[in-house]
Design a protein around this motif. Structure first.
Motif, short mmCIF file in Angstrom:
data_model
loop_
_atom_site.label_atom_id
_atom_site.label_comp_id
_atom_site.label_asym_id
_atom_site.label_seq_id
_atom_site.Cartn_x
_atom_site.Cartn_y
_atom_site.Cartn_z
N THR A 232 -48.97 12.41 116.06
CA THR A 232 -49.17 10.96 115.99
C THR A 232 -49.88 10.57 114.71
O THR A 232 -49.45 9.66 113.99
CB THR A 232 -49.98 10.47 117.20
N ALA B 161 -52.20 2.14 117.86
CA ALA B 161 -52.77 3.41 118.33
C ALA B 161 -54.23 3.23 118.71
O ALA B 161 -54.70 3.78 119.72
CB ALA B 161 -52.62 4.48 117.24
N ASP C 81 -47.59 10.92 111.67
CA ASP C 81 -46.49 9.97 111.63
C ASP C 81 -46.95 8.56 111.25
O ASP C 81 -46.21 7.83 110.57
CB ASP C 81 -45.78 9.92 112.99
N TYR D 3 -51.76 14.73 119.43
CA TYR D 3 -52.56 13.90 118.53
C TYR D 3 -52.14 14.11 117.07
O TYR D 3 -51.97 13.15 116.32
CB TYR D 3 -54.04 14.22 118.67
N LEU E 81 -43.83 5.94 120.18
CA LEU E 81 -44.04 7.10 121.05
C LEU E 81 -42.75 7.53 121.75
O LEU E 81 -42.52 8.72 121.98
CB LEU E 81 -45.11 6.79 122.10
N TYR F 144 -46.46 0.54 118.77
CA TYR F 144 -46.91 1.93 118.90
C TYR F 144 -46.22 2.61 120.08
O TYR F 144 -45.80 3.78 119.98
CB TYR F 144 -48.42 1.97 119.08
N THR G 291 -45.27 7.89 127.72
CA THR G 291 -44.55 8.41 126.57
C THR G 291 -43.20 7.70 126.38
O THR G 291 -42.83 7.34 125.26
CB THR G 291 -44.30 9.93 126.71
N PRO H 273 -40.44 9.36 118.41
CA PRO H 273 -41.23 9.60 117.21
C PRO H 273 -40.41 10.02 115.99
O PRO H 273 -40.84 9.82 114.86
CB PRO H 273 -42.20 10.71 117.62
N GLN I 251 -46.74 14.05 123.77
CA GLN I 251 -47.02 13.79 122.37
C GLN I 251 -48.38 14.38 122.00
O GLN I 251 -49.34 14.24 122.74
CB GLN I 251 -47.03 12.27 122.10
#
Length: 245
Positions: free
Chosen positions: A64, A43, A67, A61, A207, A203, A111, A210, A59
């Protein structure tokens, strides 16, 4: 007309995967979606090197950070670089018209790139840039020939060169491609760069799905429930049919 529409729908995924493709062998990306430190490093790389042009507009912030195990305050301080709110979608600040002019086309949203391309393709692609003075940004890519993207990770890898060796083949000396090697000016060694790319790919895979780990966890409990339910249903069936001859 309906048949043509259905046929087009079936062909689109294949066309997308084939676009920019080549016959280069794809290296295996040994990713681990449960490795939160890897996701956090990935990330950080994405926010610093990718989000300036690309975006992940589906997605948020906050989702993210939660998670991948980053506290919201630390995420806002270190990973949100342009002052967005924690609940905002992760969008690029680059104007689409300007990006199209500079790069030939607007940089795509990332994404779902891991679901479209695959982790192995991304891992190999990000390690396959090499110097090409004939290209607008001075680099080309073995996996995606004539790609309109600069090598944004060059300061980490160093300047990568296309390596060839002279070898005897069928009685004649021929130039054979043996790989890509950086000049040693990067911030990372070759092994460290490969590990960093793996974190970034990990990462990007996260994405694309998720909720994957949560769905797998729920799925296992559902299977356990079905197994237990089957036992009780079987016993109930035997009880119903015990007097039937």
């Amino acid at each position: 007309m309906k048949k043509l529409v259905v046929l087009f729908g079936l062909l689109v995924p294949s066309l997308v995967l084939a676009a920019g493709g080549s016959n280069v062998h794809l290296d295996k990306a040994d990713i681990d979606r449960t490795d939160q430190p890897s996701l956090q490093r990935g990330a950080q790389l994405f926010m610093n090197y990718c989000l300036g042009c690309h975006q992940t507009q589906y997605q948020r912030y906050q989702r993210t950070f939660e998670d991948i195990g980053v506290p919201l305050d630390l995420g806002q301080e270190n990973l949100q670089l342009t002052g967005e709110k924690v609940g905002d979608y992760m969008k690029s600040a680059i104007p689409k018209e300007a990006a199209a002019k500079w790069f030939g086309a607007p940089p795509p949203d990332l994404t779902l790139v891991a679901r479209v391309r695959g982790a192995d393709w991304l891992y190999t692609y990000l390690r396959s840039f090499y110097v090409d003075p004939n290209r607008p940004f001075g680099v080309n890519n073995k996996v995606f020939p004539d790609v309109g993207m600069p090598h944004v990770l060059q300061e980490l890898q160093g300047v990568p060169y296309d390596q060839h060796e002279e070898r005897m083949i069928d009685g004649q000396m021929q130039s054979v491609y043996v790989g890509i090697k950086a000049d040693g000016t990067g911030m990372l060694s070759a092994d460290e760069y490969d590990a960093a790319v793996l974190d970034l790919v990990n990462y990007l895979v996260y994405l694309g799905e998720p909720a994957r780990l949560e769905a797998e966890s729920i799925g296992r409990w559902v299977l356990v429930f079905i197994l237990v339910l089957f036992v009780f249903v079987y016993l109930l069936k035997k009880d119903y049919w015990r007097d039937v001859h």
